[in-house]
Enzyme design. Structure first.
Site, PDB file in Angstrom:
ATOM      1  N   ASN A   8       0.876  -1.180   0.000  1.00  0.00           N
ATOM      2  CA  ASN A   8       0.000   0.000   0.000  1.00  0.00           C
ATOM      3  C   ASN A   8       0.910   1.227   0.000  1.00  0.00           C
ATOM      4  O   ASN A   8       1.501   1.564   1.031  1.00  0.00           O
ATOM      5  CB  ASN A   8      -0.884  -0.030   1.250  1.00  0.00           C
ATOM      6  CG  ASN A   8      -1.653   1.271   1.432  1.00  0.00           C
ATOM      7  OD1 ASN A   8      -1.735   2.081   0.518  1.00  0.00           O
ATOM      8  ND2 ASN A   8      -2.211   1.465   2.621  1.00  0.00           N
ATOM      9  N   LYS A  10       0.152   4.265  -0.300  1.00  0.00           N
ATOM     10  CA  LYS A  10      -0.456   5.452   0.317  1.00  0.00           C
ATOM     11  C   LYS A  10      -0.241   6.692  -0.558  1.00  0.00           C
ATOM     12  O   LYS A  10      -0.260   6.590  -1.774  1.00  0.00           O
ATOM     13  CB  LYS A  10       0.106   5.657   1.733  1.00  0.00           C
ATOM     14  CG  LYS A  10       0.035   4.394   2.574  1.00  0.00           C
ATOM     15  CD  LYS A  10       0.240   4.652   4.033  1.00  0.00           C
ATOM     16  CE  LYS A  10       0.149   3.344   4.780  1.00  0.00           C
ATOM     17  NZ  LYS A  10      -0.016   3.489   6.195  1.00  0.00           N
ATOM     18  N   HIS A  93      -9.678   1.186   5.068  1.00  0.00           N
ATOM     19  CA  HIS A  93      -8.361   1.383   5.689  1.00  0.00           C
ATOM     20  C   HIS A  93      -8.517   2.305   6.899  1.00  0.00           C
ATOM     21  O   HIS A  93      -9.310   3.243   6.874  1.00  0.00           O
ATOM     22  CB  HIS A  93      -7.388   1.983   4.671  1.00  0.00           C
ATOM     23  CG  HIS A  93      -5.984   1.972   5.179  1.00  0.00           C
ATOM     24  ND1 HIS A  93      -5.523   2.910   6.063  1.00  0.00           N
ATOM     25  CD2 HIS A  93      -4.975   1.110   4.965  1.00  0.00           C
ATOM     26  CE1 HIS A  93      -4.259   2.628   6.358  1.00  0.00           C
ATOM     27  NE2 HIS A  93      -3.899   1.531   5.718  1.00  0.00           N
ATOM     28  N   GLU A  95      -6.811   4.636   8.001  1.00  0.00           N
ATOM     29  CA  GLU A  95      -6.579   6.071   7.779  1.00  0.00           C
ATOM     30  C   GLU A  95      -7.818   6.728   7.186  1.00  0.00           C
ATOM     31  O   GLU A  95      -8.012   7.940   7.318  1.00  0.00           O
ATOM     32  CB  GLU A  95      -5.339   6.255   6.885  1.00  0.00           C
ATOM     33  CG  GLU A  95      -4.068   5.968   7.679  1.00  0.00           C
ATOM     34  CD  GLU A  95      -2.893   5.518   6.858  1.00  0.00           C
ATOM     35  OE1 GLU A  95      -2.942   5.563   5.613  1.00  0.00           O
ATOM     36  OE2 GLU A  95      -1.890   5.088   7.480  1.00  0.00           O
ATOM     37  N   GLU A 162      -5.450  -4.909  10.857  1.00  0.00           N
ATOM     38  CA  GLU A 162      -4.485  -3.828  11.019  1.00  0.00           C
ATOM     39  C   GLU A 162      -4.870  -2.998  12.240  1.00  0.00           C
ATOM     40  O   GLU A 162      -5.683  -2.075  12.132  1.00  0.00           O
ATOM     41  CB  GLU A 162      -4.482  -2.921   9.786  1.00  0.00           C
ATOM     42  CG  GLU A 162      -4.066  -3.603   8.505  1.00  0.00           C
ATOM     43  CD  GLU A 162      -3.492  -2.606   7.513  1.00  0.00           C
ATOM     44  OE1 GLU A 162      -2.358  -2.803   7.077  1.00  0.00           O
ATOM     45  OE2 GLU A 162      -4.170  -1.613   7.192  1.00  0.00           O
ATOM     46  N   GLY A 168       1.801   2.791  10.671  1.00  0.00           N
ATOM     47  CA  GLY A 168       2.638   3.951  10.426  1.00  0.00           C
ATOM     48  C   GLY A 168       3.293   4.503  11.677  1.00  0.00           C
ATOM     49  O   GLY A 168       3.808   5.618  11.680  1.00  0.00           O
ATOM     50  N   SER A 203       3.055  -1.437  10.579  1.00  0.00           N
ATOM     51  CA  SER A 203       4.498  -1.322  10.871  1.00  0.00           C
ATOM     52  C   SER A 203       5.275  -2.601  10.560  1.00  0.00           C
ATOM     53  O   SER A 203       6.222  -2.953  11.275  1.00  0.00           O
ATOM     54  CB  SER A 203       4.724  -0.892  12.323  1.00  0.00           C
ATOM     55  OG  SER A 203       4.218   0.426  12.528  1.00  0.00           O
TER      56      SER A 203
HETATM   57  P1  PGA Z   1       2.460   0.742   7.645  1.00  0.00           P
HETATM   58  O1  PGA Z   1       1.009   0.793   6.964  1.00  0.00           O
HETATM   59  O2  PGA Z   1       3.111  -0.524   7.155  1.00  0.00           O
HETATM   60  O3  PGA Z   1       3.156   1.985   7.148  1.00  0.00           O
HETATM   61  O4  PGA Z   1       2.251   0.732   9.107  1.00  0.00           O
HETATM   62  C1  PGA Z   1       0.248  -0.360   6.828  1.00  0.00           C
HETATM   63  C2  PGA Z   1      -0.999  -0.017   6.079  1.00  0.00           C
HETATM   64  O5  PGA Z   1      -1.410   1.139   6.097  1.00  0.00           O
HETATM   65  O6  PGA Z   1      -1.620  -0.871   5.455  1.00  0.00           O
END
Ligand code: PGA
Length: 242
Positions: A8, A10, A93, A95, A162, A168, A203
């Site tokens: 991903n 982003k 997601h 976010e 997640e 993140g 992460s």
């Molecule tokens: P990250 O994001 O690996 O940067 O923590 C995971 C995700 O958003 O799917």
């Protein structure tokens, strides 16, 4: 088991950088132990799709709207993504949930993604407060139930656990906690008579990826930050072939 490495990207990477990284994925191509997918930003989808064409690496998208047409300024329809060759669409997601996306919206998106011939990658996960209050199972179960109610029993589906506090942040979830949550999710899916791969994300990096891949119920990884870095990608993919 053939596991899925889902990148991903982003809102990182210029379109040119996304295309260059897509070539790295295409050169590695899927193997007997790893299936690959990459979700660039919308503007790079066509370019990345061309770079992946014929490689067997799937094109992914990071979101989609819950309608296929209409006066919805700024939104992107699942139908438009399908036309670009997208195979997996991330829905729900964290976010996006943090910006107000509800279980109902996520369910509508998932249903339309399926109707347009693609596979939703449904993200579920609790916040730190919810975890600390001992509610992580209840929260994730409710997120799952809402989406499953909108999908036919045989609809294609990938689920990604997640935990929001792990995304993140550089604070990964302990593998033993991932194992508990994945077993719970598997139980919900089985009780509903459904089959879905269950990924872990939050992460993930080359140092901790193996600890998740070793878990029985973990069918792959959804990787954000580390998936934008070529060396980290190659290091993580090496772990899939072990
Ligand atoms: P990250 O994001 O690996 O940067 O923590 C995971 C995700 O958003 O799917």
């Amino acid at each position: 088991m053939r596991k899925l490495f889902f990148a991903n990207w982003k809102m990182y990477l210029s379109d040119a950088d996304a295309e260059a990284l897509a070539h790295v994925f295409a050169d590695r191509a899927p193997t007997a132990s790893a299936e690959l997918a990459a979700a660039p930003g919308f503007t790079a989808l066509e370019r990345v799709g061309r770079a992946l064409d014929g490689s067997g690496v799937a094109l992914g998208a990071q979101d989609a709207f819950w309608k296929d047409e209409g006066a919805f300024t700024g939104e992107v329809a699942p139908k438009q993504l399908a036309a670009l060759g997208v195979r997996y669409v991330i829905v729900g997601h964290s976010e996006r949930r943090a910006m107000g996306e509800t279980d109902d919206t996520v369910a509508r998106k998932a249903a339309l993604v399926v109707a347009d011939g693609m596979t939703p990658t449904l993200c579920v996960g609790e916040t730190k407060d919810e975890r600390d209050a001992g509610r992580r199972e209840a929260v994730v179960r409710a997120q799952l139930d809402a989406a499953l109610a909108a999908l036919a029993p045989d609809a294609p589906l990938v689920v990604a656990y997640e935990p929001r506090w792990a995304i993140g942040t550089g604070v990964p979830c302990r593998p033993e906690d991932v194992a508990v949550m994945h077993a719970m999710i598997r139980g919900v899916l089985e009780a509903a008579g459904r089959k879905a791969r269950i990924l872990y994300g939050g992460s993930v990096d080359p140092k901790n990826a193996a600890s998740y891949l070793a878990l029985e119920d973990v069918a792959g990884l959804l990787v954000g930050g580390a998936s934008t870095r070529k060396d980290d990608v190659l290091a993580m993919l090496d772990l899939f072939s072990e």
